[in-house]
Scaffold this motif. Sequence first.
Motif, short mmCIF file in Angstrom:
data_model
loop_
_atom_site.label_atom_id
_atom_site.label_comp_id
_atom_site.label_asym_id
_atom_site.label_seq_id
_atom_site.Cartn_x
_atom_site.Cartn_y
_atom_site.Cartn_z
N TYR A 3 6.35 9.20 -21.02
CA TYR A 3 6.66 8.66 -19.68
C TYR A 3 7.30 7.28 -19.80
N GLU A 4 6.69 6.41 -20.61
CA GLU A 4 7.21 5.06 -20.78
C GLU A 4 8.55 5.08 -21.51
N HIS A 7 11.50 5.78 -19.19
CA HIS A 7 11.87 4.65 -18.35
C HIS A 7 12.46 3.51 -19.15
N HIS A 22 8.68 -0.46 -12.67
CA HIS A 22 7.44 0.19 -12.29
C HIS A 22 6.28 -0.79 -12.16
N ASN A 24 1.96 -0.74 -10.22
CA ASN A 24 0.89 0.17 -9.80
C ASN A 24 1.16 0.78 -8.43
N LYS A 27 3.60 3.69 -8.85
CA LYS A 27 2.92 4.79 -9.52
C LYS A 27 1.99 5.52 -8.56
N GLU A 28 1.30 4.77 -7.69
CA GLU A 28 0.40 5.41 -6.73
C GLU A 28 1.20 6.26 -5.73
N GLN A 30 4.11 7.68 -6.15
CA GLN A 30 4.59 8.87 -6.84
C GLN A 30 3.47 9.89 -7.02
N THR A 31 2.27 9.40 -7.29
CA THR A 31 1.12 10.28 -7.46
C THR A 31 0.78 11.02 -6.17
N GLU A 202 12.07 7.44 -10.80
CA GLU A 202 11.45 8.14 -11.92
C GLU A 202 12.40 9.16 -12.51
#
Length: 219
Positions: A3-4, A7, A22, A24, A27-28, A30-31, A202
């Motif tokens: 993943y890293e 990017h 990116h 937090n 990321k939230e 996208q989740t 992403e």
Amino acid sequence: DLYEARHAMAAKDTSSVRVLTHNNQIKELQTILRDRATSRSDFIFNADRLIRLVIEEGLNLLLPSSCPETVTTPLDVEYKGAKFPSKNCGVSIMRSGEAMEKALRECCRSIRIGKILVRKDKGSQLTQTIYAKFPADIHQRRVFLMHPIINSGTTFCKALEVLTKDYAVPEESILGLSVFSTPRGLEAVQSSYPHVTILTTEIDENCPVHFGGTYFGTE
């Protein structure tokens, strides 16, 4: 991890692909959008938040060509700032691209937005343009081409073909705005239109292709 690494590769800015930095919060969001348990109302709310971040960063990419602007404050003090150039417009690839229009209008109140509808012919399997309506002077404008999901890249490439060949929009004047993209989709776009910059949040082989259906309730 993988993943890293994806990017980091895109973040080098050695190509025409830009990935949002990116944190937090991103990321939230996208989740939440990937979670099959997310309700449609929560999906729309959080999709709008993530789209707004893409639009804001897209506008930020115009800064290198921004014009210096000096204003006078209420305290009668001169302030040397900046002003975005005029002659910008949006183009949404229907229907999912229309999900990004709200954020663009919230950031640029009077911006003009064109639309294009692309479909694959079931018989020939060729991608065809069903509808296209743009500002008459689009070839003189900077264009935000909006498409939340770049999966195979076929639809996006067709829209670029229409803009560059039929309407004479220079590749350098087009900024593609996407929420999720796949490596193969971006590769397809870059190989055919190397001077078009694409901004996404992403790059992943398993992008949420349900985005448009969930957002508009047409699943």
